[in-house]
Design a protein around this motif. Structure first.
Motif, PDB file in Angstrom:
ATOM      1  N   SER A  62       0.846  -1.191   0.000  1.00 14.39           N
ATOM      2  CA  SER A  62       0.000   0.000   0.000  1.00 14.39           C
ATOM      3  C   SER A  62       0.885   1.245   0.000  1.00 14.39           C
ATOM      4  N   GLY A  63       0.310   2.356  -0.427  1.00 10.72           N
ATOM      5  CA  GLY A  63       1.063   3.610  -0.463  1.00 10.72           C
ATOM      6  C   GLY A  63       2.159   3.595  -1.503  1.00 10.72           C
ATOM      7  N   ILE A  64       1.936   2.995  -2.655  1.00  8.28           N
ATOM      8  CA  ILE A  64       2.966   2.856  -3.677  1.00  8.28           C
ATOM      9  C   ILE A  64       3.186   4.165  -4.434  1.00  8.28           C
ATOM     10  N   ALA A  65       2.133   4.671  -5.063  1.00  7.75           N
ATOM     11  CA  ALA A  65       2.255   5.916  -5.828  1.00  7.75           C
ATOM     12  C   ALA A  65       2.157   7.138  -4.925  1.00  7.75           C
ATOM     13  N   ASN A  66       1.338   7.032  -3.891  1.00  7.28           N
ATOM     14  CA  ASN A  66       1.185   8.091  -2.894  1.00  7.28           C
ATOM     15  C   ASN A  66       1.012   7.455  -1.534  1.00  7.28           C
ATOM     16  N   GLY A  67       1.595   8.052  -0.517  1.00  8.72           N
ATOM     17  CA  GLY A  67       1.429   7.524   0.822  1.00  8.72           C
ATOM     18  C   GLY A  67      -0.023   7.589   1.271  1.00  8.72           C
ATOM     19  N   ASN A  68      -0.540   6.496   1.844  1.00  9.90           N
ATOM     20  CA  ASN A  68      -1.893   6.511   2.388  1.00  9.90           C
ATOM     21  C   ASN A  68      -1.978   7.519   3.530  1.00  9.90           C
ATOM     22  N   ARG A  69      -3.130   8.178   3.637  1.00  9.86           N
ATOM     23  CA  ARG A  69      -3.232   9.231   4.659  1.00  9.86           C
ATOM     24  C   ARG A  69      -4.678   9.469   5.056  1.00  9.86           C
ATOM     25  N   LEU A  70      -4.844   9.934   6.267  1.00 12.75           N
ATOM     26  CA  LEU A  70      -6.113  10.458   6.774  1.00 12.75           C
ATOM     27  C   LEU A  70      -5.784  11.791   7.415  1.00 12.75           C
ATOM     28  N   GLY A  71      -6.434  12.859   6.926  1.00 10.06           N
ATOM     29  CA  GLY A  71      -6.062  14.182   7.398  1.00 10.06           C
ATOM     30  C   GLY A  71      -7.246  15.032   7.806  1.00 10.06           C
ATOM     31  N   PHE A  72      -6.952  16.011   8.644  1.00  4.39           N
ATOM     32  CA  PHE A  72      -7.918  17.017   9.073  1.00  4.39           C
ATOM     33  C   PHE A  72      -7.314  18.383   8.775  1.00  4.39           C
ATOM     34  N   ARG A  73      -8.055  19.174   8.024  1.00 10.98           N
ATOM     35  CA  ARG A  73      -7.594  20.511   7.649  1.00 10.98           C
ATOM     36  C   ARG A  73      -8.656  21.521   8.055  1.00 10.98           C
ATOM     37  N   GLY A  74      -8.246  22.541   8.799  1.00  9.52           N
ATOM     38  CA  GLY A  74      -9.215  23.517   9.264  1.00  9.52           C
ATOM     39  C   GLY A  74      -8.762  24.945   9.049  1.00  9.52           C
ATOM     40  N   THR A  75      -9.709  25.845   8.855  1.00 12.86           N
ATOM     41  CA  THR A  75      -9.420  27.283   8.741  1.00 12.86           C
ATOM     42  C   THR A  75     -10.479  28.076   9.496  1.00 12.86           C
ATOM     43  N   GLU A  76     -10.078  29.227   9.948  1.00 16.44           N
ATOM     44  CA  GLU A  76     -11.018  30.154  10.572  1.00 16.44           C
ATOM     45  C   GLU A  76     -10.691  31.560  10.117  1.00 16.44           C
ATOM     46  N   ASP A  77     -11.703  32.251   9.628  1.00 15.26           N
ATOM     47  CA  ASP A  77     -11.549  33.639   9.223  1.00 15.26           C
ATOM     48  C   ASP A  77     -11.598  34.521  10.468  1.00 15.26           C
ATOM     49  N   LEU A  78     -10.476  35.188  10.770  1.00 17.55           N
ATOM     50  CA  LEU A  78     -10.384  36.013  11.973  1.00 17.55           C
ATOM     51  C   LEU A  78     -10.784  37.461  11.724  1.00 17.55           C
ATOM     52  N   GLY A  79     -11.083  37.782  10.462  1.00 14.75           N
ATOM     53  CA  GLY A  79     -11.409  39.160  10.127  1.00 14.75           C
ATOM     54  C   GLY A  79     -10.175  39.976   9.795  1.00 14.75           C
ATOM     55  N   ASN A  80     -10.370  41.099   9.169  1.00 16.87           N
ATOM     56  CA  ASN A  80      -9.268  41.991   8.792  1.00 16.87           C
ATOM     57  C   ASN A  80      -8.220  41.292   7.925  1.00 16.87           C
ATOM     58  N   GLY A  81      -8.677  40.310   7.133  1.00 21.79           N
ATOM     59  CA  GLY A  81      -7.762  39.629   6.224  1.00 21.79           C
ATOM     60  C   GLY A  81      -6.941  38.523   6.840  1.00 21.79           C
ATOM     61  N   LEU A  82      -7.146  38.237   8.129  1.00 23.30           N
ATOM     62  CA  LEU A  82      -6.374  37.197   8.812  1.00 23.30           C
ATOM     63  C   LEU A  82      -7.125  35.870   8.822  1.00 23.30           C
ATOM     64  N   LYS A  83      -6.379  34.773   8.666  1.00 26.45           N
ATOM     65  CA  LYS A  83      -6.944  33.436   8.748  1.00 26.45           C
ATOM     66  C   LYS A  83      -6.024  32.531   9.556  1.00 26.45           C
ATOM     67  N   ALA A  84      -6.610  31.790  10.479  1.00 28.98           N
ATOM     68  CA  ALA A  84      -5.867  30.763  11.207  1.00 28.98           C
ATOM     69  C   ALA A  84      -6.168  29.412  10.577  1.00 28.98           C
ATOM     70  N   GLY A  85      -5.209  28.518  10.610  1.00 32.17           N
ATOM     71  CA  GLY A  85      -5.421  27.213  10.005  1.00 32.17           C
ATOM     72  C   GLY A  85      -4.574  26.140  10.653  1.00 32.17           C
ATOM     73  N   PHE A  86      -4.920  24.888  10.369  1.00 35.36           N
ATOM     74  CA  PHE A  86      -4.112  23.777  10.866  1.00 35.36           C
ATOM     75  C   PHE A  86      -4.219  22.604   9.901  1.00 35.36           C
ATOM     76  N   VAL A  87      -3.229  21.724   9.947  1.00 34.12           N
ATOM     77  CA  VAL A  87      -3.248  20.452   9.222  1.00 34.12           C
ATOM     78  C   VAL A  87      -2.719  19.383  10.161  1.00 34.12           C
ATOM     79  N   LEU A  88      -3.458  18.287  10.302  1.00 32.63           N
ATOM     80  CA  LEU A  88      -3.034  17.122  11.074  1.00 32.63           C
ATOM     81  C   LEU A  88      -3.222  15.910  10.165  1.00 32.63           C
ATOM     82  N   GLU A  89      -2.134  15.233   9.808  1.00 31.08           N
ATOM     83  CA  GLU A  89      -2.211  14.191   8.787  1.00 31.08           C
ATOM     84  C   GLU A  89      -1.446  12.944   9.228  1.00 31.08           C
ATOM     85  N   GLN A  90      -2.139  11.842   9.278  1.00 29.88           N
ATOM     86  CA  GLN A  90      -1.559  10.565   9.708  1.00 29.88           C
ATOM     87  C   GLN A  90      -1.431   9.613   8.524  1.00 29.88           C
TER      88      GLN A  90
END
Length: 373
Positions: A62-90
């Motif tokens: 498994s994971g020959i052409a691409n590594g197998n993964r399960l991920g969570f990606r999040g963003t939050e609009d903080l206003g004034n053009g700012l954005k917070a985000g995260f990536v957690l990928e196993q």
């Protein structure tokens, strides 16, 4: 009278709650979390092992052409053009039903803050060199045809803060600094070999920690892409290991074919003695076949003067076919030749893939299916 007072008081509370709900609703709407992933399975056949007496090997991987993964990606609009985000990928292995052994979210894990100034992020990230290889490698850093079997690189950096600039008419710049990269990030033979710290955090006094500075400008304009990478790694106190690496890559899509090339140099020393002076390069092509298929081919070569001119050469040929936007088939063949230099030492290149090591095999063929969600 008391009843009327309580009724009016209750009406005021309801109105206040309704207004608060209206005010807070946009904030909730501006936050989101996405669950994503990829599952890749196939059959691999490897032969011509560098070690005498080792037979060929057939495996369900498994994971020959691409590594197998399960991920969570999040963003939050903080206003004034700012954005917070995260990536957690196993990462995980479908053929065994197990996870990667180097951490819970060891593929990627970072927190970011972005705006008009660009994006600043901190955590565990891919190196810019690995991203550059994936950009220009026709096989996308996967299958036995991947450039990384011969073209050495570090893959990920722990304990890192990075900056990604805004896009200025196709031009972007990325920069990063790691206080301790970890030593499990080897992407090919000849890559960084650490002192055994694994994925641990920074150590007391930073003794043995390996710091990394990296910068990578890129220009993309229509069919043309050009990118440069430079990074420097230094280990403190134990071996005084120092690595200096630079890479240049370019591609141009002519429509009937996309041509790509990379060239790089790695120089290293430990305890004041030169241990590596490695030139490595790749030329590749991607040729569309109909609306869903593509033929891939590449030639990759590396030579190390510190090992008396030891040389590794790989040629690879493959085909990919998209069954849908998220599902595709692939078939790839690759062959490697390792030649010893004047010292009698070989580079030891082998036909690995996105998740599995080559185990000394120098010839490989794979067919598989991948699905993203």
């Amino acid at each position: 009278l008391n009843f009327k007072f309580e009724e009016k008081h209750m009406q005021k509370k309801l109105i206040a709650l309704a207004i608060a709900g209206l005010v807070s609703a946009p904030a909730f709407a501006q936050s989101n979390v996405t669950i994503y992933g990829l599952v890749d399975m196939g059959v691999a056949y490897r032969s011509d092992n560098a070690a005498a007496g080792v037979g060929s090997k057939t495996s369900i991987d498994s994971g020959i052409a691409n590594g197998n993964r399960l991920g969570f990606r999040g963003t939050e609009d903080l206003g004034n053009g700012l954005k917070a985000g995260f990536v957690l990928e196993q990462g995980f292995y479908v053929d065994q039903g197990t996870g990667r052994g180097d951490g819970m979210v060891s593929r990627q894990s970072y927190l970011s803050l972005g705006g008009g100034f660009g994006t600043v992020l901190a955590g565990r990230v891919y190196t810019f060199q690995d991203q550059l290889r994936g950009t220009f490698d026709p096989f996308g850093n996967g299958t036995v045809g991947q450039v990384g079997n011969v073209y050495a690189a570090e893959v990920r950096l722990n304990n890192t803060v990075a900056y990604v600039s805004p896009n200025f008419s196709g031009f972007t710049v990325k920069a990063a600094y790691s206080t301790e990269m970890g030593d499990n990030q080897i992407g090919a033979s000849g890559a960084y070999m650490g002192s055994g710290e694994g994925t641990t955090n920074e150590k007391r006094g930073n003794d043995g920690d390996t710091t990394v500075f990296a910068i990578s400008p890129m220009y993309q304009n229509g069919p043309l892409t050009v990118a440069l990478n430079y990074h420097q790694a230094e280990e403190k106190d134990i071996t005084d290991y120092e690595l200096k690496n630079w890479d240049l890559g370019a591609s141009y899509d002519f429509g009937v074919a996309k041509l790509a090339a990379m060239y790089g140099n790695r120089q290293a020393e430990a305890l004041g003695v030169d241990t590596m002076d490695r030139d490595q390069w790749m030329v590749g092509v991607t040729v569309p076949v109909g609306a869903a298929g593509a033929v891939l081919a590449s030639w990759t070569q590396a030579e190390d003067d510190e090992l008396g001119g030891a040389e590794a050469r790989q040629w690879a040929l493959g085909y990919t076919h998209a069954l849908s936007k998220r599902t595709g088939l692939y078939a790839v063949y690759a062959d490697i030749k390792n030649d010893a230099g004047n010292t009698g030492v070989k580079l030891g290149a082998a036909v690995g893939d996105a998740s599995n090591g080559g185990e000394g095999y120098q010839e490989g063929f794979q067919v598989g299916l991948r699905h993203s969600f």
